[in-house]
Design a protein around this motif. Structure first.
Motif, PDB file in Angstrom:
ATOM      1  N   GLY A 162       7.509  -5.366   1.945  1.00 24.10           N
ATOM      2  CA  GLY A 162       8.395  -5.240   3.005  1.00 24.10           C
ATOM      3  C   GLY A 162       9.457  -4.075   2.671  1.00 24.10           C
ATOM      4  N   GLU A 163       9.122  -3.944   0.826  1.00 25.98           N
ATOM      5  CA  GLU A 163       9.833  -2.708   0.450  1.00 25.98           C
ATOM      6  C   GLU A 163       9.663  -1.054   1.697  1.00 25.98           C
ATOM      7  N   ILE A 164       8.542  -0.755   2.457  1.00 23.62           N
ATOM      8  CA  ILE A 164       8.099  -0.061   2.723  1.00 23.62           C
ATOM      9  C   ILE A 164       9.151  -0.614   4.129  1.00 23.62           C
ATOM     10  N   LEU A 165       8.536  -1.333   4.741  1.00 23.64           N
ATOM     11  CA  LEU A 165       9.325  -2.144   6.010  1.00 23.64           C
ATOM     12  C   LEU A 165      10.957  -1.725   6.354  1.00 23.64           C
ATOM     13  N   GLY A 166      11.513  -2.363   4.703  1.00 25.17           N
ATOM     14  CA  GLY A 166      12.768  -2.771   4.817  1.00 25.17           C
ATOM     15  C   GLY A 166      13.338  -1.296   5.551  1.00 25.17           C
ATOM     16  N   SER A 265       8.806   9.717   0.185  1.00 29.10           N
ATOM     17  CA  SER A 265       7.592   9.387   0.478  1.00 29.10           C
ATOM     18  C   SER A 265       6.289   9.461  -1.303  1.00 29.10           C
ATOM     19  N   VAL A 266       7.032   9.865  -1.841  1.00 30.23           N
ATOM     20  CA  VAL A 266       5.990  10.345  -3.221  1.00 30.23           C
ATOM     21  C   VAL A 266       6.452   8.925  -4.401  1.00 30.23           C
ATOM     22  N   PHE A 267       8.327   8.369  -3.531  1.00 27.18           N
ATOM     23  CA  PHE A 267       8.571   7.133  -3.972  1.00 27.18           C
ATOM     24  C   PHE A 267       8.276   6.771  -3.934  1.00 27.18           C
ATOM     25  N   VAL A 268       7.627   6.134  -2.668  1.00 23.76           N
ATOM     26  CA  VAL A 268       6.172   4.799  -2.203  1.00 23.76           C
ATOM     27  C   VAL A 268       5.486   5.106  -2.416  1.00 23.76           C
ATOM     28  N   LEU A 270       3.748   5.652  -4.984  1.00 22.37           N
ATOM     29  CA  LEU A 270       4.193   5.536  -6.540  1.00 22.37           C
ATOM     30  C   LEU A 270       3.823   4.047  -6.474  1.00 22.37           C
ATOM     31  N   LEU A 271       5.225   3.521  -5.552  1.00 21.27           N
ATOM     32  CA  LEU A 271       4.919   1.854  -4.781  1.00 21.27           C
ATOM     33  C   LEU A 271       3.525   1.552  -4.868  1.00 21.27           C
ATOM     34  N   THR A 272       2.714   2.109  -4.020  1.00 24.57           N
ATOM     35  CA  THR A 272       1.720   1.800  -3.668  1.00 24.57           C
ATOM     36  C   THR A 272       0.570   1.100  -4.507  1.00 24.57           C
ATOM     37  N   PHE A 276      -1.515  -1.703  -5.449  1.00 21.39           N
ATOM     38  CA  PHE A 276      -2.849  -1.306  -4.483  1.00 21.39           C
ATOM     39  C   PHE A 276      -3.255  -2.225  -6.122  1.00 21.39           C
ATOM     40  N   GLY A 277      -2.906  -1.000  -7.481  1.00 19.65           N
ATOM     41  CA  GLY A 277      -3.633  -1.840  -8.781  1.00 19.65           C
ATOM     42  C   GLY A 277      -3.661  -2.829  -9.275  1.00 19.65           C
ATOM     43  N   ILE A 278      -2.475  -3.945  -9.151  1.00 20.92           N
ATOM     44  CA  ILE A 278      -2.422  -5.294  -9.310  1.00 20.92           C
ATOM     45  C   ILE A 278      -3.187  -5.984  -8.794  1.00 20.92           C
ATOM     46  N   GLY A 279      -3.124  -5.864  -7.197  1.00 27.05           N
ATOM     47  CA  GLY A 279      -3.700  -6.169  -6.250  1.00 27.05           C
ATOM     48  C   GLY A 279      -4.808  -6.666  -6.709  1.00 27.05           C
ATOM     49  N   ALA A 280      -5.733  -5.555  -7.648  1.00 28.40           N
ATOM     50  CA  ALA A 280      -7.061  -5.278  -7.606  1.00 28.40           C
ATOM     51  C   ALA A 280      -7.527  -5.530  -8.767  1.00 28.40           C
ATOM     52  N   GLY A 281      -6.513  -6.012  -9.702  1.00 32.62           N
ATOM     53  CA  GLY A 281      -6.916  -6.155 -10.811  1.00 32.62           C
ATOM     54  C   GLY A 281      -6.606  -8.077 -10.870  1.00 32.62           C
ATOM     55  N   SER A 282      -5.956  -8.188 -10.292  1.00 35.20           N
ATOM     56  CA  SER A 282      -5.732  -9.584  -9.882  1.00 35.20           C
ATOM     57  C   SER A 282      -7.314 -10.500  -9.445  1.00 35.20           C
TER      58      SER A 282
END
Length: 628
Positions: A162-166, A265-268, A270-272, A276-282
């Motif tokens: 959502g953040e990237i697309l917005g 793009s570097v900020f994006v 970092l967010l990415t 990804f880490g949160i999703g993988a850990g979950s």
């Protein structure tokens, strides 16, 4: 227990429609908010003469404010009304809010858009208690960790996309504003269509009288949660995660620009990697927990949050590039991969920390009060995030650099989690048990779904080694009160483990009649309170690997409190370092090697009237078989 992958839930109506409803809601929130913040940053004069910095603080604050004001009421709604119908009404509200926002976009009316931000905050506030109270109604206990993991993964992926697309859509020329305006309505409609497939979820307390006073209701909810200490401290632990995450994530834009010398793009990036880490850990939680609510993962996650938060400081100060770079050039810089690894590992350990906490709250909380408890947690989350913003601001005013803020937050995390785990030692004890069976042993359970998910019961097992209790704890989704020989109870280090598990020491009458009588009183009290009690009827460790005679203590327990009995057998522990095998212990340990295979076999439940020591011994011996 069910051993199917958590991803199988994505094909089932009891989970998939709800997942997509939640995903699309989080996705739409962030498309809209990010588009508004982006247009105000890059095209402010077309929209307002107000200070852009002030607006960038105001807009996220307006989104959070409804969580403080309306969470108490939304929690009552989720307990009083059927949840599928409530979810559909919330999705219709989202369509109305996005339609209002479209009017604001097309007329360049900033205040209408700001009102829509507050409206989406209300939308998320209303849906929050439904989100976590829905899962226990439709998922089995051994599916809760996997289901929560999928929901957390979906939420963070939705936020990221959502953040990237917005940000991308709104600056598209010449149709950026129109794409955001009507795209958000389309996403809201998709969310409503997904909600139509959510199965009926009956209200746990339809006769509830709504208290419209948010202050008194919030106080009442938190006071009620305090009565269940593990649940209340899990709420605080959850809110602490949002405090930690709010501080770290809020630094990413300036961190990417001023310290990594990167562009947007570097900020994006970092967010990415964090998402990804949160999703993988979950998603990892289900695999590491063995399909049960494993709160031993919470300390593991907390340790990782501190370790990699500290390493993010060290990797940041050792980063030497001073040239402006995009994402691809940043990855080529010396030290960049270490920074990205730290961030993705922060996300992974964050997922391992947060998912078991949600599952514990869902399984230990009174079902009739679950939505209101979640609502109280949302209020705490919002308050902790506000405090996080103030703390980060204070550190910046004191001259802290952003890497130093990472370090300070990691150290503070270590202090806070040690304090919380000292208040509820069950977390740490389960962590030790989990660590044991993932390093020294490889444990398989047989027929473990026979164990009760709630209610009192007596578990009866053979006694092979000093590790028996810890292995059983690691295999059980519920806390267990162990009855054990007072001499074993006093063994250094293990004594601390047994005390934290509220084990009950017992002695023979000829040694200490008072302690024996006290043990039976404590057992009766535990069973009266609906707890599981585990005894080793042999009364001592086996010296040969074979079962000793079962004593009559179990009959005394059942005479006072007739409850179901669950026979069990441990297989594979004889000959381990912790057994009484008289051969050389180091030789045995070397011969067995790491990840020794064990089994915990659970028999069919027995009525108290069916039980005698002889019958139990025969049943446990049959369950154990020839494998000692």
């Amino acid at each position: 227990m069910s051993q199917q992958s958590q991803f199988a839930l994505m094909t089932q109506r009891r989970f998939a429609p709800f997942f997509w409803t939640q995903f699309l809601g989080a996705f739409n929130d962030n498309v809209f908010k990010t588009a508004l913040l982006t247009i105000l940053t890059f095209d402010a004069l077309s929209w307002t003469t107000l200070d852009v910095g002030l607006l960038n603080q105001l807009i996220p604050g307006l989104f959070i404010l409804p969580f403080v004001l309306f969470s108490a009421t939304s929690g009552q709604f989720a307990d009083k009304f059927e949840k599928a119908g409530l979810a559909r009404k919330v999705k219709l509200l989202e369509i109305a809010i996005m339609s209002m926002a479209a009017f604001g976009w097309m007329t360049h009316n900033l205040w209408v858009l700001i009102a829509a931000v507050a409206g989406m905050g209300i939308h998320s506030t209303l849906f929050g208690p439904v989100k976590y109270a829905y899962l226990p109604q439709h998922l089995k206990t051994d599916e809760l960790v996997g289901g929560n993991g999928l929901i957390e993964m979906g939420t963070f992926v939705g936020i990221l996309i959502g953040e990237i697309l917005g940000a991308m859509l709104v600056v598209h020329q010449p149709w950026g504003v129109q794409l955001v305006a009507f795209g958000a309505i389309a996403i809201a409609v998709l969310g409503y269509l997904a909600s139509l497939k959510i199965p009926v979820s009956p209200a746990p307390e339809p006769e509830l009288n709504i208290n419209w006073n948010p202050v008194s209701e919030t106080i009442r909810n938190i006071s009620f949660s305090k009565q269940n200490r593990p649940v209340f401290l899990s709420l605080l632990g959850n809110s602490w995660f949002w405090f930690y995450g709010a501080i770290v994530l809020a630094q990413f834009p300036l961190y990417a620009k001023n310290y990594l010398h990167g562009d947007h793009s570097v900020f994006v990036l970092l967010l990415t990697v964090f998402s990804f880490g949160i999703g993988a850990g979950s998603l990892l939680c289900e695999k590491l927990s063995g399909h049960k609510v494993e709160i031993g993962l919470v300390p593991f996650g907390a340790i990782g949050l501190s370790l990699f938060g500290l390493d993010l400081y060290f990797s940041s100060v050792s980063y030497t590039n001073t040239l402006a770079v995009g994402a691809l050039d940043f990855v080529r810089q010396t030290g960049s991969l270490r920074i990205l690894a730290d961030i993705v590992l922060l996300g992974i350990f964050g997922g391992l920390y947060i998912v078991p906490l949600f599952a514990l709250i869902q399984t230990r909380c009174d079902p009739k009060h679950l939505s209101r408890t979640i609502a109280g947690m949302n209020i705490l989350n919002a308050l902790f995030m506000v405090v996080a913003s103030l703390a980060a601001s204070a550190m910046l005013l004191k001259g802290f650099t952003i890497p130093q803020i990472f370090m300070a937050t990691a150290i503070l995390n270590a202090i806070v989690v040690v304090y919380i785990f000292s208040l509820v030692p069950e977390f740490l004890m389960r962590f030790i048990a989990w660590l044991l069976i993932h390093t020294v042993y490889k444990v398989r359970t047989v027929n473990a779904d026979s164990l009760p998910s709630e209610g009192a019961g007596v578990m009866v097992c053979n006694h092979v080694s000093y590790m028996d209790a810890i292995v059983i704890v690691a295999c059980s989704p519920r806390p267990i009160r162990f009855v054990m020989d007072h001499r074993i109870f006093k063994i250094p280090f293990l004594s601390w483990v047994f005390r934290t598990a509220k084990a009950i020491p017992i002695a023979p009458a000829k040694e200490d009649p008072w302690l024996m009588e006290k043990a039976y009183v404590d057992i009766a009290q535990a069973l009266h309170e609906g707890e599981l009690v585990c005894i080793f009827p042999e009364g001592k460790l086996t010296a040969t690997g074979e079962l000793n005679e079962f004593k009559g203590g179990v009959m005394k327990i059942l005479e006072r409190t007739p409850v179901p009995v669950y026979p069990m057998a441990l297989r594979g522990l004889w000959g381990s370092f912790f057994s009484r095998d008289k051969t050389n212990p180091f030789e045995r340990a070397f011969r067995r090697g790491p990840f020794s295979k064990l089994e915990l076999v659970v028999g069919d439940v027995m009525l108290p009237t069916e039980v005698t020591p002889e019958v139990l011994q025969k049943e446990v011996k049959t369950l154990r078989g020839d494998w000692r």
